[in-house]
Design a protein around this motif. Structure first.
Motif, short mmCIF file in Angstrom:
data_model
loop_
_atom_site.label_atom_id
_atom_site.label_comp_id
_atom_site.label_asym_id
_atom_site.label_seq_id
_atom_site.Cartn_x
_atom_site.Cartn_y
_atom_site.Cartn_z
N ALA A 252 11.97 1.90 -10.83
CA ALA A 252 11.58 3.08 -11.20
C ALA A 252 12.37 4.32 -11.07
O ALA A 252 12.44 5.02 -12.05
N ASP A 253 12.88 4.37 -10.14
CA ASP A 253 14.12 5.47 -9.93
C ASP A 253 15.21 5.18 -10.87
O ASP A 253 15.60 6.28 -11.66
N PHE A 254 15.34 4.02 -11.38
CA PHE A 254 16.52 3.79 -12.34
C PHE A 254 15.97 4.32 -13.74
O PHE A 254 16.91 4.92 -14.40
N ILE A 255 14.88 4.00 -13.99
CA ILE A 255 14.37 4.67 -15.20
C ILE A 255 14.29 6.30 -15.14
O ILE A 255 14.49 7.01 -16.36
N ASP A 256 13.86 6.63 -13.90
CA ASP A 256 13.54 8.21 -13.93
C ASP A 256 15.19 8.90 -13.91
O ASP A 256 15.37 9.84 -14.81
N LYS A 257 16.21 7.95 -13.40
CA LYS A 257 17.37 8.77 -13.71
C LYS A 257 18.07 8.37 -15.03
O LYS A 257 18.89 9.31 -15.46
N LYS A 258 17.90 7.55 -15.70
CA LYS A 258 18.63 7.09 -17.00
C LYS A 258 17.85 7.54 -18.39
O LYS A 258 18.34 8.15 -19.14
N ILE A 259 16.66 7.22 -18.38
CA ILE A 259 16.07 6.99 -19.90
C ILE A 259 15.68 8.32 -20.58
O ILE A 259 16.24 8.80 -21.68
N TYR A 260 15.21 9.38 -19.80
CA TYR A 260 14.87 10.56 -20.51
C TYR A 260 16.04 11.38 -20.93
O TYR A 260 16.36 11.84 -21.98
N GLU A 261 16.96 11.54 -19.91
CA GLU A 261 18.49 12.11 -20.45
C GLU A 261 19.22 11.25 -21.39
O GLU A 261 19.82 11.87 -22.44
N ALA A 262 19.13 10.02 -21.41
CA ALA A 262 19.81 9.39 -22.49
C ALA A 262 19.00 9.55 -23.68
O ALA A 262 19.81 9.72 -24.97
N GLY A 263 17.75 9.60 -23.99
CA GLY A 263 16.93 9.88 -24.94
C GLY A 263 17.35 11.20 -25.55
O GLY A 263 17.60 11.49 -26.94
N MET A 264 17.57 12.18 -24.47
CA MET A 264 17.78 13.67 -24.86
C MET A 264 19.20 13.80 -25.55
O MET A 264 19.45 14.45 -26.68
N ALA A 265 20.10 12.94 -25.04
CA ALA A 265 21.40 12.78 -25.55
C ALA A 265 21.46 12.39 -27.01
O ALA A 265 22.46 12.63 -27.80
N ILE A 266 20.57 11.58 -27.45
CA ILE A 266 20.45 11.06 -28.83
C ILE A 266 19.88 12.23 -29.68
O ILE A 266 20.52 12.57 -30.74
N TRP A 267 18.72 12.74 -29.31
CA TRP A 267 18.22 14.00 -30.27
C TRP A 267 19.01 15.22 -30.12
O TRP A 267 18.68 16.00 -31.08
N ARG A 268 19.88 15.72 -29.28
CA ARG A 268 20.58 16.65 -29.22
C ARG A 268 22.01 16.55 -29.52
O ARG A 268 22.78 17.48 -29.77
N SER A 269 22.45 15.39 -30.37
CA SER A 269 23.72 15.29 -30.70
C SER A 269 23.83 14.86 -32.22
O SER A 269 22.81 14.34 -32.95
N LYS A 270 25.03 14.71 -32.79
CA LYS A 270 25.19 14.35 -34.18
C LYS A 270 26.52 13.53 -34.20
O LYS A 270 27.55 13.78 -33.13
N GLY A 271 26.82 13.12 -35.44
CA GLY A 271 28.15 12.27 -35.49
C GLY A 271 28.70 11.42 -34.31
O GLY A 271 27.78 10.66 -34.06
N GLU A 272 30.05 11.48 -34.03
CA GLU A 272 30.25 10.38 -33.00
C GLU A 272 29.77 10.45 -31.39
O GLU A 272 29.66 9.61 -31.08
#
Lengths: 222, 222
Positions: free
Chosen positions: B102-122
């Motif tokens: 649960a802690d692993f999911i809390d630490k990783k998924i939301y931020e990693a998802g946000m990095a997708i929708w907030r970025s472009k290109g490389e």
């Protein structure tokens, strides 16, 4: 001491390992410590036991690994419920508050402390202010109680007190005194340090300071 | 439904609020939902109930606030232990594994998802790779089991499945398919979505996508 097959993958200066040692001492549980050479090379057992983070502490209970320090302390309290001293509150609401503050400490203190010893000048002033703000929030949670959970030393105390073993170094690099900024928090620290379980595992503050000086050099802060 | 005084400070698209709603449904507990206007202004009750983070979800149990979604789900399972369906494993070791993931999911998924929708290109390519790496680790923890804890839908499933409600948006911005990258994880998602507790609170993926489009505009990604 109760006979259990407990082995700790340990590192002398890690506040996270300290938590586990304090909890084991509170429970009167004997264990074997295996000191890891974190700067030279981690053991195969560490890499295998904690493949996701590859970090100490790892507690091996009859060979089964438990990782992440707050989680390990929680496990120790639940698994060895028949030994002396209970760390977690007995009611679900009290436990939810304890988990909340432990998580707050995990998210904030170590990083805020690192920001102090890794910075200089104006950045250091911001880092120091952030650190003191965090401590003031914790002090608010402590209130006028002897311990975070009330009259008895418990889960949040174990999680928080271990972090204070680096405070002397933060104070030196940040040129501030926790005693002055957060007197109630400081009084709580001194209260906890009277416990054998805590005093017995606390490293010499000067040695912690020297370790942080080395870290600063590694990160080219000097 | 059991009669309890439960009130949820809620937000329709928040995967963290979804966790609480899934857990309450699994337990057969009725509750009042108070939708927060996160973009317009948070309620006084939210600010008072969660002064540290000022975030949803907050569960008020007879007025007493419990905060942080994983912590709330844990609380619900412990407090309402006599209702149907137990989410946490019965043994201390199983619970320590559940807290770890649960802690692993809390630490990783939301931020990693946000990095997708907030970025472009490389940057987007790196974010996508990171995201898939995290999912593969989770898929490893799932293994060949039906659910994270084994044969039954449990704590880690509640924590993880809520996060997948944003995956359609991540897939569209990242131009990838979870089904292709992590087929076992995808099969688990579909298995969970057959449960009424999950399907009943999942928002329309297109509406989540539109919400993320709005977030992108707010963060000037377009």
């Amino acid at each position: 001491m109760a006979k259990e097959d407990l082995r700790l993958l340990d590192f002398w200066v890690s506040p996270f390992c300290m938590r586990v040692k304090i909890a084991l001492a509170e429970k009167g549980l004997a264990f074997d410590s295996q000191e890891e050479d974190l700067l030279g090379g981690k053991s195969e057992l560490l890499l295998k036991s904690n493949p996701i983070y590859q970090k100490v502490p790892v507690l091996l209970d009859s060979g089964k690994p438990i990782v992440e320090s707050s989680n390990i302390v929680y496990y120790i309290d639940e698994k060895f419920a028949n030994t002396k001293n209970t760390l977690l509150p007995s009611c679900a609401y009290g436990r939810s508050r304890a988990r909340f503050w432990a998580d707050f400490i995990d998210k904030k203190i170590y990083e805020a402390g690192m920001a102090i010893w890794r910075s200089k000048g104006e950045e250091l002033e911001i880092a120091k202010k952030d650190f003191i703000d965090i401590l003031k929030k914790l002090e608010g949670a402590l209130g006028d109680k002897d311990y975070f959970g009330g009259d008895n030393f418990g889960y949040v105390d174990v999680i928080a007190i271990s972090m204070t073993s680096w405070f002397h170094a933060y104070e030196k690099f940040g040129r501030f005194k926790v005693e002055k900024e957060c007197p109630k928090f400081d009084a709580w620290t001194k209260r906890c340090l009277k416990r054998e379980s805590v005093a017995g595992v606390f490293p010499d503050p000067k040695k912690v300071y020297e370790f942080v000086v080395m870290l600063r050099k590694m990160h080219a802060v000097e």
